[in-house]
Design a protein around this motif. Structure first.
Motif, PDB file in Angstrom:
ATOM      1  N   ASP A 168      -6.906  33.723  23.541  1.00 24.58           N
ATOM      2  CA  ASP A 168      -8.170  33.150  23.077  1.00 24.58           C
ATOM      3  C   ASP A 168      -9.087  32.840  24.257  1.00 24.58           C
ATOM      4  O   ASP A 168     -10.300  33.094  24.211  1.00 24.58           O
ATOM      5  N   GLY A 172     -11.934  35.172  23.826  1.00 29.36           N
ATOM      6  CA  GLY A 172     -12.765  34.417  22.907  1.00 29.36           C
ATOM      7  C   GLY A 172     -12.270  34.583  21.483  1.00 29.36           C
ATOM      8  O   GLY A 172     -11.289  35.275  21.212  1.00 29.36           O
ATOM      9  N   THR A 228     -18.860  36.686  12.059  1.00 33.28           N
ATOM     10  CA  THR A 228     -19.000  35.761  13.197  1.00 33.28           C
ATOM     11  C   THR A 228     -19.232  34.321  12.772  1.00 33.28           C
ATOM     12  O   THR A 228     -19.127  33.412  13.592  1.00 33.28           O
TER      13      THR A 228
END
Length: 412
Positions: A168, A172, A228
């Motif tokens: 992560d 990201g 997103t």
């Protein structure tokens, strides 16, 4: 972002050991928005390992391997990694200290093969293995990342959260993917699909509903890929709609094994449990005692495989067995009540059946199982016929017995 998983080991490739690592890794990263491109299993051959890694580097951003990192001669993964990513094997002091600490805790003497695990490629970043002696290795190549993990399942399972956190941090968030699981009981998969047809037709294209059947239950998984930006309120409405559509067969919001579900319900009611098993041979007790904290509910059980044990340990009337047989409603009811009495429990479960492949008699084919559950409200029994081989009959009967009590207890 795409993920490739490579499982290394002849024992996996030849079917001698069941691979559990790939599913765990896939689930962990899918929940973080990664798409699994491929899962490969290869043996302990350098050429095969190298070919699998090179193919994965083409198709994916992240590659996770398990296996081939131990102290034996067939653990050759480090050498292959060095060929692909460059560098040489060097002594790593922190890995050596970790090995020393683990062996000291286990009061074992270190041999030279184990010490060699402290030799790691200088082209990698070491992730210390808190659960074993083989270090995890993080390689990078042209914005791609490969993480080599140990093959021992509990080490993979224990280290995976840390690996996921590092991924992560490196890549990201993978996307706004929300998911939820629901446990459903006492309905067939086809009947449930028919009931949910209208609900499924109403789902938007970015939402998927999966059926995951297990013995005694069906786990429903709802996944929504919002891209997103997640919409938790919308997803919660979808979850509530699914629960409404499932109706009274919804056992729990979340994935619960039958034993977990039963223990949760008995604990809430303040009831204790005992078991009496014939054809399941202690498997029900095993399933219950694998759940941490079960000791406040589960008092114990009897594996009464022979008829004389049914009589002496569970106080089944010998005349009942003589007149109706060991595999009968009367016998299994007395077994469940005897388990409650002898163990001082509020509830009892009992099984008696023919798991096969032999033992069938007229009117009682292989797969015939009587299951009784006894509660403060009374004792009930049901006859089942389970298909499959011996192990399948034992597994299905065990799960059904647990769920039979879970869906009965508390009713008046």
């Amino acid at each position: 972002m795409k993920l490739s998983i490579i499982i290394i080991g002849d024992e996996i490739l030849l079917g001698r050991v069941t691979d559990t690592n790939s599913g765990l890794i896939a689930r962990t990263f899918c929940e973080r928005g990664w798409q699994v491109a491929t899962i490969r299993t290869v043996g302990d051959r350098a050429a095969d390992i190298r070919a699998a890694i090179e193919a994965a580097l083409v198709e994916s951003d992240l590659i996770v391997t398990t296996g081939g990192l131990g102290p034996t001669r067939d653990d050759i993964t480090k050498g292959v990694m060095t060929d692909i990513f460059g560098g040489t094997l060097i002594f790593n002091k922190s890995v050596s200290e970790n090995i020393d600490a683990i062996f000291a805790d286990r009061n074992l003497k270190i041999n030279e093969l184990t010490r060699l695990q402290a030799m790691v490629p200088d082209s990698c970043r070491v992730i210390q293995n808190r659960l074993g002696t083989a270090p995890l290795m993080w390689f990078e190549h042209k914005e791609k990342v490969l993480i080599a993990m140990p093959g021992v399942p509990y080490e993979t399972r224990g280290m995976l959260p840390e690996v996921a956190r590092r991924v992560d941090a490196r890549f990201g968030a993978g996307g706004a993917v929300l998911h939820r699981e629901f446990t459903v009981t006492d309905i067939s998969e086809s009947a449930l699909a028919e009931r949910l047809a209208k609900y499924e037709d109403s789902l938007p294209g970015f939402v998927k509903l999966a059926y995951l059947p297990n013995p005694g239950e069906i786990v429903m998984r709802l996944d929504a890929d919002y891209g997103t930006a997640a919409d938790p309120d919308h997803f919660e409405k979808l979850c509530n709609g699914l629960c409404d559509a499932i109706g009274t067969n919804l056992a729990a919001r979340g994935k619960l094994a039958p034993a977990e579900l039963l223990l949760h319900k008995l604990r809430r009611l303040g009831y204790t449990l005992a078991t009496a098993e014939s054809c399941t041979g202690g498997n029900i007790a095993h399933l219950i005692t694998t759940v941490a904290g079960c000791s406040d509910v589960y008092r114990g059980g009897v594996v009464s495989y022979c008829n004389d044990i049914k009589v002496s340990a569970l106080e089944v009337n010998p005349a009942t067995i003589e007149n109706t047989g060991a595999v009968s409603e009367d016998t299994v009811r007395q077994m469940a009540e005897g388990a409650r009495l002898r163990c001082g429990a509020d509830c009892g479960i009992a099984t008696s059946g023919i798991a096969g492949p032999g033992g069938a008699v007229p009117g009682k084919p292989v797969g015939t199982v009587w299951i009784a559950v006894s509660t403060p409200s009374g004792t009930t029994a049901r006859r089942y016929h389970f298909g499959g081989d011996r192990q399948a009959v034992i597994d299905r009967a065990s799960a059904q017995a647990i769920m039979q009590l879970a869906t009965t207890v508390g009713e008046k």
